[in-house]
Design a protein around this motif. Structure first.
Motif, PDB file in Angstrom:
ATOM      1  N   ALA A 156      44.850  35.956  31.339  1.00 38.23           N
ATOM      2  CA  ALA A 156      44.359  35.656  32.690  1.00 38.23           C
ATOM      3  C   ALA A 156      43.644  36.866  33.284  1.00 38.23           C
ATOM      4  O   ALA A 156      42.591  36.734  33.909  1.00 38.23           O
ATOM      5  CB  ALA A 156      45.521  35.235  33.582  1.00 38.23           C
ATOM      6  N   GLU A 157      44.217  38.053  33.083  1.00 37.63           N
ATOM      7  CA  GLU A 157      43.577  39.289  33.568  1.00 37.63           C
ATOM      8  C   GLU A 157      42.191  39.463  32.956  1.00 37.63           C
ATOM      9  O   GLU A 157      41.231  39.801  33.654  1.00 37.63           O
ATOM     10  CB  GLU A 157      44.439  40.497  33.205  1.00 37.63           C
ATOM     11  N   LEU A 158      42.106  39.230  31.654  1.00 42.04           N
ATOM     12  CA  LEU A 158      40.828  39.399  30.965  1.00 42.04           C
ATOM     13  C   LEU A 158      39.808  38.357  31.427  1.00 42.04           C
ATOM     14  O   LEU A 158      38.620  38.663  31.563  1.00 42.04           O
ATOM     15  CB  LEU A 158      41.028  39.302  29.449  1.00 42.04           C
ATOM     16  N   LYS A 159      40.265  37.143  31.658  1.00 42.07           N
ATOM     17  CA  LYS A 159      39.356  36.097  32.141  1.00 42.07           C
ATOM     18  C   LYS A 159      38.749  36.491  33.485  1.00 42.07           C
ATOM     19  O   LYS A 159      37.545  36.312  33.721  1.00 42.07           O
ATOM     20  CB  LYS A 159      40.095  34.768  32.267  1.00 42.07           C
ATOM     21  N   LEU A 160      39.567  37.036  34.356  1.00 48.70           N
ATOM     22  CA  LEU A 160      39.078  37.459  35.668  1.00 48.70           C
ATOM     23  C   LEU A 160      38.140  38.655  35.542  1.00 48.70           C
ATOM     24  O   LEU A 160      37.181  38.788  36.305  1.00 48.70           O
ATOM     25  CB  LEU A 160      40.257  37.813  36.576  1.00 48.70           C
ATOM     26  N   ALA A 161      38.411  39.526  34.572  1.00 48.64           N
ATOM     27  CA  ALA A 161      37.578  40.711  34.384  1.00 48.64           C
ATOM     28  C   ALA A 161      36.234  40.359  33.752  1.00 48.64           C
ATOM     29  O   ALA A 161      35.200  40.938  34.091  1.00 48.64           O
ATOM     30  CB  ALA A 161      38.312  41.729  33.498  1.00 48.64           C
ATOM     31  N   VAL A 162      36.235  39.372  32.849  1.00 47.75           N
ATOM     32  CA  VAL A 162      35.004  38.996  32.152  1.00 47.75           C
ATOM     33  C   VAL A 162      34.072  38.182  33.050  1.00 47.75           C
ATOM     34  O   VAL A 162      32.869  38.441  33.133  1.00 47.75           O
ATOM     35  CB  VAL A 162      35.344  38.201  30.866  1.00 47.75           C
ATOM     36  N   ASN A 163      34.647  37.181  33.705  1.00 44.30           N
ATOM     37  CA  ASN A 163      33.829  36.338  34.585  1.00 44.30           C
ATOM     38  C   ASN A 163      34.744  35.656  35.602  1.00 44.30           C
ATOM     39  O   ASN A 163      35.259  34.564  35.354  1.00 44.30           O
ATOM     40  CB  ASN A 163      33.063  35.291  33.770  1.00 44.30           C
ATOM     41  N   LYS A 164      34.932  36.317  36.722  1.00 43.72           N
ATOM     42  CA  LYS A 164      35.897  35.839  37.721  1.00 43.72           C
ATOM     43  C   LYS A 164      35.556  34.446  38.238  1.00 43.72           C
ATOM     44  O   LYS A 164      36.412  33.571  38.329  1.00 43.72           O
ATOM     45  CB  LYS A 164      35.952  36.835  38.881  1.00 43.72           C
ATOM     46  N   ARG A 165      34.311  34.217  38.585  1.00 45.00           N
ATOM     47  CA  ARG A 165      33.923  32.935  39.176  1.00 45.00           C
ATOM     48  C   ARG A 165      34.069  31.777  38.185  1.00 45.00           C
ATOM     49  O   ARG A 165      34.567  30.708  38.525  1.00 45.00           O
ATOM     50  CB  ARG A 165      32.468  33.006  39.663  1.00 45.00           C
ATOM     51  N   ARG A 166      33.608  32.002  36.977  1.00 48.29           N
ATOM     52  CA  ARG A 166      33.574  30.908  36.002  1.00 48.29           C
ATOM     53  C   ARG A 166      34.942  30.618  35.376  1.00 48.29           C
ATOM     54  O   ARG A 166      35.213  29.488  34.951  1.00 48.29           O
ATOM     55  CB  ARG A 166      32.566  31.237  34.895  1.00 48.29           C
ATOM     56  N   ARG A 167      35.805  31.649  35.320  1.00 48.90           N
ATOM     57  CA  ARG A 167      37.065  31.498  34.594  1.00 48.90           C
ATOM     58  C   ARG A 167      38.298  31.468  35.488  1.00 48.90           C
ATOM     59  O   ARG A 167      39.424  31.485  34.980  1.00 48.90           O
ATOM     60  CB  ARG A 167      37.205  32.642  33.574  1.00 48.90           C
ATOM     61  N   ILE A 168      38.102  31.440  36.793  1.00 47.85           N
ATOM     62  CA  ILE A 168      39.259  31.527  37.687  1.00 47.85           C
ATOM     63  C   ILE A 168      40.207  30.343  37.525  1.00 47.85           C
ATOM     64  O   ILE A 168      41.431  30.512  37.528  1.00 47.85           O
ATOM     65  CB  ILE A 168      38.801  31.678  39.160  1.00 47.85           C
ATOM     66  N   ASP A 169      39.678  29.141  37.344  1.00 46.60           N
ATOM     67  CA  ASP A 169      40.541  27.967  37.160  1.00 46.60           C
ATOM     68  C   ASP A 169      41.350  28.079  35.869  1.00 46.60           C
ATOM     69  O   ASP A 169      42.535  27.729  35.827  1.00 46.60           O
ATOM     70  CB  ASP A 169      39.715  26.684  37.144  1.00 46.60           C
ATOM     71  N   SER A 170      40.689  28.578  34.836  1.00 40.12           N
ATOM     72  CA  SER A 170      41.370  28.765  33.557  1.00 40.12           C
ATOM     73  C   SER A 170      42.449  29.843  33.664  1.00 40.12           C
ATOM     74  O   SER A 170      43.536  29.719  33.084  1.00 40.12           O
ATOM     75  CB  SER A 170      40.352  29.155  32.483  1.00 40.12           C
ATOM     76  N   ALA A 171      42.157  30.896  34.433  1.00 35.55           N
ATOM     77  CA  ALA A 171      43.143  31.961  34.646  1.00 35.55           C
ATOM     78  C   ALA A 171      44.360  31.418  35.397  1.00 35.55           C
ATOM     79  O   ALA A 171      45.507  31.746  35.071  1.00 35.55           O
ATOM     80  CB  ALA A 171      42.512  33.114  35.426  1.00 35.55           C
TER      81      ALA A 171
END
Length: 216
Positions: free
Chosen positions: A136-151
């Motif tokens: 989840a941390e990495l998802k937010l770091a890579v692309n916060k807007r696009r991956r926030i739901d997945s995080a």
């Protein structure tokens, strides 16, 4: 006469089959066991070296030395993967090494492999929760807007799976609070930070998050 020959041949074949089963098959099984044991031992040796190298890399203040250690750790991890690619542990360690090298996208993909079925079944509850929170941390770091739901999905699963109090669960709730706040879910964010404080009353991250939500 022909019937006797057929019977004798059948008995002979049965005898040969029994001898084969008694003598050859156990040896074959033993050889496989020895091979599996040797592979497991070699894999553990490579992973142990990689873990030590990563600890040194994280604590080394010199960036060039830290990266050299991380790269050497990846070499050991790749050796372990070549021996036992079904093990999720090498992928988790590789993710940590790649993150130290600044390759967050590749680190995320490595964690995806660790958490993929059926590898994820080999992880303990603690390992799985840590991997979910880290992903989840990495998802937010890579692309916060696009991956926030997945995080959010990873973090919600992490707090659901873990039935133990601890730093990692507190961190999961804090990250959930951040995600909910970014999504405009003010009440859910507040509740997540409150849960984090219940687990760890001294958590600065949780207190600061709760203050932010209260002021927003």
């Amino acid at each position: 006469m022909a019937t006797d020959i057929i019977i004798q041949t059948a008995i002979l074949l049965l005898t040969v089959a029994i001898v084969f089963a008694v003598q050859y098959v156990p040896k074959q099984t033993l050889t496989k066991h020895r091979t599996d044991h040797r592979t497991t031992t070699q894999t553990q040796r490579h992973l142990s070296r990689a873990t030590q190298l990563l600890r040194r890399a994280k604590s080394n203040p010199q960036k060039d030395q830290s990266q050299t250690l991380a790269k050497t750790a990846i070499t050991e991890i790749e050796k372990a993967l070549s021996l036992f690619p079904k093990d999720p542990t090498p992928y988790i360690l590789k993710s940590l090494a790649l993150d130290l090298l600044g390759h967050k996208g590749s680190a995320l993909r490595s964690l995806d492999l660790a958490l993929a079925f059926p590898r994820v079944k080999s992880l303990s509850e603690k390992e799985r929760v840590e991997a979910l929170v880290r992903r989840a941390e990495l998802k937010l770091a890579v692309n916060k807007r696009r991956r926030i739901d997945s995080a959010v999905t990873d973090l919600e699963e992490a707090v659901k799976v873990s039935d133990k109090e601890g730093e990692i669960k507190t961190k999961a709730f804090c990250l959930l609070g951040v995600c909910y706040q970014l999504k405009g879910m003010r009440e859910e964010s507040r509740k997540a930070f409150v849960e984090a404080l219940k687990l760890e009353p001294a958590s600065t991250l949780a207190r600061q998050g709760l203050e932010r939500v209260s002021l927003s």
